[in-house]
Design an enzyme around this catalytic site. Structure first.
Site, PDB file in Angstrom:
ATOM      1  N   ASP A  30     -20.244 -26.143   6.867  1.00 54.82           N
ATOM      2  CA  ASP A  30     -20.019 -25.320   8.055  1.00 54.82           C
ATOM      3  C   ASP A  30     -21.132 -24.281   8.086  1.00 54.82           C
ATOM      4  O   ASP A  30     -21.644 -23.887   7.037  1.00 54.82           O
ATOM      5  CB  ASP A  30     -18.661 -24.605   7.920  1.00 54.82           C
ATOM      6  CG  ASP A  30     -18.139 -24.110   9.262  1.00 54.82           C
ATOM      7  OD1 ASP A  30     -17.095 -24.619   9.708  1.00 54.82           O
ATOM      8  OD2 ASP A  30     -18.779 -23.212   9.851  1.00 54.82           O
ATOM      9  N   ASN A 208      -3.524 -37.290  25.252  1.00 56.99           N
ATOM     10  CA  ASN A 208      -3.134 -35.885  25.355  1.00 56.99           C
ATOM     11  C   ASN A 208      -2.741 -35.509  26.783  1.00 56.99           C
ATOM     12  O   ASN A 208      -1.773 -34.785  26.995  1.00 56.99           O
ATOM     13  CB  ASN A 208      -4.272 -34.981  24.858  1.00 56.99           C
ATOM     14  CG  ASN A 208      -4.228 -34.823  23.351  1.00 56.99           C
ATOM     15  OD1 ASN A 208      -3.385 -35.424  22.681  1.00 56.99           O
ATOM     16  ND2 ASN A 208      -5.131 -34.048  22.807  1.00 56.99           N
ATOM     17  N   GLY A 257       0.897 -25.211  25.243  1.00 60.12           N
ATOM     18  CA  GLY A 257      -0.244 -24.343  24.932  1.00 60.12           C
ATOM     19  C   GLY A 257      -1.053 -25.016  23.851  1.00 60.12           C
ATOM     20  O   GLY A 257      -1.001 -26.231  23.699  1.00 60.12           O
ATOM     21  N   CYS A 260      -5.376 -28.041  22.450  1.00 53.69           N
ATOM     22  CA  CYS A 260      -5.675 -29.379  22.979  1.00 53.69           C
ATOM     23  C   CYS A 260      -5.203 -29.623  24.404  1.00 53.69           C
ATOM     24  O   CYS A 260      -6.020 -29.815  25.306  1.00 53.69           O
ATOM     25  CB  CYS A 260      -5.093 -30.436  22.051  1.00 53.69           C
ATOM     26  SG  CYS A 260      -5.928 -30.480  20.471  1.00 53.69           S
ATOM     27  N   LYS A 263      -6.712 -27.710  27.421  1.00 57.25           N
ATOM     28  CA  LYS A 263      -8.151 -27.979  27.520  1.00 57.25           C
ATOM     29  C   LYS A 263      -8.405 -29.435  27.926  1.00 57.25           C
ATOM     30  O   LYS A 263      -9.215 -29.717  28.801  1.00 57.25           O
ATOM     31  CB  LYS A 263      -8.763 -27.695  26.145  1.00 57.25           C
ATOM     32  CG  LYS A 263     -10.246 -27.828  26.051  1.00 57.25           C
ATOM     33  CD  LYS A 263     -10.732 -27.355  24.695  1.00 57.25           C
ATOM     34  CE  LYS A 263     -10.595 -28.453  23.695  1.00 57.25           C
ATOM     35  NZ  LYS A 263     -11.612 -28.688  22.734  1.00 57.25           N
TER      36      LYS A 263
HETATM   37  C1  UDX Z   1      -1.496 -32.057  20.289  1.00 60.74           C
HETATM   38  C2  UDX Z   1      -1.237 -33.572  20.135  1.00 60.74           C
HETATM   39  O1  UDX Z   1       0.166 -33.783  19.932  1.00 60.74           O
HETATM   40  C3  UDX Z   1      -2.046 -34.121  18.989  1.00 60.74           C
HETATM   41  O2  UDX Z   1      -1.855 -35.533  18.898  1.00 60.74           O
HETATM   42  C4  UDX Z   1      -3.522 -33.817  19.262  1.00 60.74           C
HETATM   43  O3  UDX Z   1      -4.353 -34.296  18.253  1.00 60.74           O
HETATM   44  C5  UDX Z   1      -3.721 -32.322  19.412  1.00 60.74           C
HETATM   45  O4  UDX Z   1      -2.883 -31.835  20.460  1.00 60.74           O
HETATM   46  P1  UDX Z   1      -0.693 -29.817  19.095  1.00 60.74           P
HETATM   47  O5  UDX Z   1      -1.463 -29.104  20.165  1.00 60.74           O
HETATM   48  O6  UDX Z   1      -0.876 -29.394  17.688  1.00 60.74           O
HETATM   49  O7  UDX Z   1      -1.016 -31.382  19.131  1.00 60.74           O
HETATM   50  O8  UDX Z   1       0.854 -29.651  19.420  1.00 60.74           O
HETATM   51  P2  UDX Z   1       2.047 -30.502  20.047  1.00 60.74           P
HETATM   52  O9  UDX Z   1       3.135 -30.581  19.068  1.00 60.74           O
HETATM   53  O10 UDX Z   1       1.597 -31.761  20.654  1.00 60.74           O
HETATM   54  O11 UDX Z   1       2.526 -29.494  21.204  1.00 60.74           O
HETATM   55  C6  UDX Z   1       1.643 -29.071  22.241  1.00 60.74           C
HETATM   56  C7  UDX Z   1       2.323 -28.092  23.156  1.00 60.74           C
HETATM   57  O12 UDX Z   1       3.325 -28.716  23.930  1.00 60.74           O
HETATM   58  C8  UDX Z   1       3.023 -26.938  22.434  1.00 60.74           C
HETATM   59  O13 UDX Z   1       2.767 -25.741  23.147  1.00 60.74           O
HETATM   60  C9  UDX Z   1       4.489 -27.285  22.518  1.00 60.74           C
HETATM   61  O14 UDX Z   1       5.310 -26.153  22.502  1.00 60.74           O
HETATM   62  C10 UDX Z   1       4.537 -27.988  23.865  1.00 60.74           C
HETATM   63  N1  UDX Z   1       5.638 -28.950  23.993  1.00 60.74           N
HETATM   64  C11 UDX Z   1       5.686 -30.059  23.198  1.00 60.74           C
HETATM   65  C12 UDX Z   1       6.630 -28.734  24.955  1.00 60.74           C
HETATM   66  O15 UDX Z   1       6.616 -27.740  25.684  1.00 60.74           O
HETATM   67  N2  UDX Z   1       7.617 -29.676  25.095  1.00 60.74           N
HETATM   68  C13 UDX Z   1       7.677 -30.799  24.335  1.00 60.74           C
HETATM   69  O16 UDX Z   1       8.603 -31.594  24.546  1.00 60.74           O
HETATM   70  C14 UDX Z   1       6.689 -30.990  23.357  1.00 60.74           C
END
Ligand code: UDX
Length: 434
Positions: A30, A208, A257, A260, A263
């Protein structure tokens, strides 16, 4: 096989540690010296369950090292995983300058055949650019390949996601690169899908965005439930029983939020537009998500009318449980709005308070961070649940009620059963149900 991982952010660090744990010889690098120093000593700069132990274990085993010397690290590797950031620009597209910089560094250090693997989430066609930049800047005619191996880790469960993946997507254009990557992921042979590079790149953005759309869909339905006698939890359960739909990612609430979904859905919409494809479905899902906070604040105002000088307790600041990450967390917009309205805020999160302090510093007068939920509710006119941390599921309701000025709860994540909370003497409001 010698592997190097460029970038020790969230994805890079988990990838380096995970690959080392699979038995490979891995060097992480890094450009931020401080990070390398800390990680080399086994100190994980983020909160991610299980990562700390796995890092220490593999450092000790000796097959994982970290170095700030990017030139040496690139030269020594046969396979290079590129895990640098692709932050969002103002127009919604991804800023690819770090990928370009790394491509130039690889070109400069191309001393033997290498496979350059994009791991960061990138727009479809990025590999073509990486290939072009390496070809333009390399000083020899040494051969190389570019490949795409998108990351699907979820924050909070990244280690187990890495060690037990649903699928490994490998986008390649040569047999040589394919064989090397298949060998790296040999322990997951039955879960590997091999595609061309454009397809692999698109699988990540399309997955995503689809999940984000699923969340916005149930949130839209939750608004409809609130205007009727329907209960969104049961609607989701009923929908989820259909195997074609499934119950996951149908949790209504404050919306998605993190680093990922917000964005990626914008970036994919942007890519489509640039290629002349109408992407209105994605834009609408993003709009629904943006409106979640407003709807939530309206609920609070319905209870308290005027927010000026009211004391509001907020539990949960991270964008989801089991992480200290606050990127694109709904809590940020909620705090900003409540401060604008002149409320006093008492905030608690098991892990994310320090990060939030850099966005909203403590102010004796208006905003304080406390050490537990019971301090947060002191003299509060309302209690807001923003993130569904497990520790909120077993609160001592008597103490909460005693400490509050008004026993009003607004649950942005449907953590509780309404009747359970109401029978304890609280006014209780949640999402998409009575
Ligand atoms: C996500 C993808 O799941 C993962 O495969 C990718 O590589 C990166 O982005 P992450 O952002 O870590 O992972 O969280 P995730 O558990 O997917 O939740 C994303 C957002 O959705 C969170 O803010 C969560 O609170 C919200 N969410 C999730 C909901 O509001 N309702 C749901 O039913 C599921």
């Amino acid at each position: 096989m010698k592997i190097s991982v460029i970038g020790t952010g969230y994805v890079g660090l988990v990838t380096a540690v995970g690959l080392a744990d699979l038995g490979h010889q891995v060097v992480g690098t890094d450009k931020i010296k401080d990070k390398i120093d800390r990680i080399s000593l086994g100190d994980v700069p983020i909160y991610e369950p299980g990562l700390d132990a796995l890092l220490k274990k593999n450092l000790k085993k000796g097959n994982l090292t970290f170095s700030q010397n990017m030139d040496d690290t690139i030269q020594a590797a046969e396979v290079i995983f590129v895990c640098v950031g692709t932050p969002q620009k103002e127009d919604g597209s991804a800023d690819m300058s770090q990928i370009e910089e790394v491509s130039r560094m690889i070109a400069k250090n191309l001393n033997s055949y290498k496979v350059v693997v994009e791991k960061s989430t990138v727009p479809v066609k990025t590999s073509m650019w990486i290939k072009r930049i390496i070809s333009l800047y390399r000083k020899t005619d040494v051969d190389f390949d570019v490949a795409s191996n998108p990351e699907f880790l979820r924050e909070g469960s990244a280690v187990s996601d890495f060690l037990n993946p649903d699928r490994i997507i490998i986008g390649v254009e040569s047999d040589r690169a394919r064989d090397l990557l298949v060998e790296i992921y040999g322990s997951f042979k039955d879960r590997i899908l091999i595609t061309n590079i454009d397809t692999a790149e698109l699988i990540k953005h399309a997955s995503n965005s689809f999940l984000a759309m699923k969340i916005s869909y149930i949130n839209m339905i939750s608004d409809l439930c609130e205007k009727t006698e329907a209960d969104v939890e049961l609607v989701a359960e009923g929908m989820g029983l259909d195997k074609r739909i499934g119950r996951q990612f149908l949790r209504a609430g404050l919306g998605y939020g993190g680093s990922c979904f917000p964005k990626d859905i914008k970036a994919l919409a942007r890519i489509g537009e640039e290629l002349g494809v109408t992407m209105s479905l994605l834009k609408e899902a993003d709009k629904i998500n943006a409106a979640r906070v407003e709807t939530f604040i309206k609920k609070l105002k319905k209870c308290l009318w005027i927010l000026k000088d009211k004391t509001i307790a907020m539990l949960g600041l991270s964008f989801k449980p089991e992480t200290d990450d606050i990127r694109e967390a709904p809590s940020i917009k909620i705090i900003a709005k409540l401060l604008e309205e002149g409320a006093f805020l008492r905030l608690y999160d098991p892990k994310a308070s320090e990060n939030m302090k850099s966005v909203f510093p403590e102010s004796e007068n208006r905003l304080i961070y406390v050490d537990n939920p019971y301090q947060a509710v002191g003299n509060a006119n309302a209690l807001l649940f923003i993130t569904e941390w497990d520790e909120f599921k077993n609160l001592d309701w008597e103490t909460i009620k005693k400490n509050m000025a008004n026993p009003i709860i607004i649950d942005g994540r449907n953590i509780f059963l309404p009747e359970d909370v109401r029978k304890r003497g609280f006014e209780y409001y949640s999402i998409g149900r009575r």
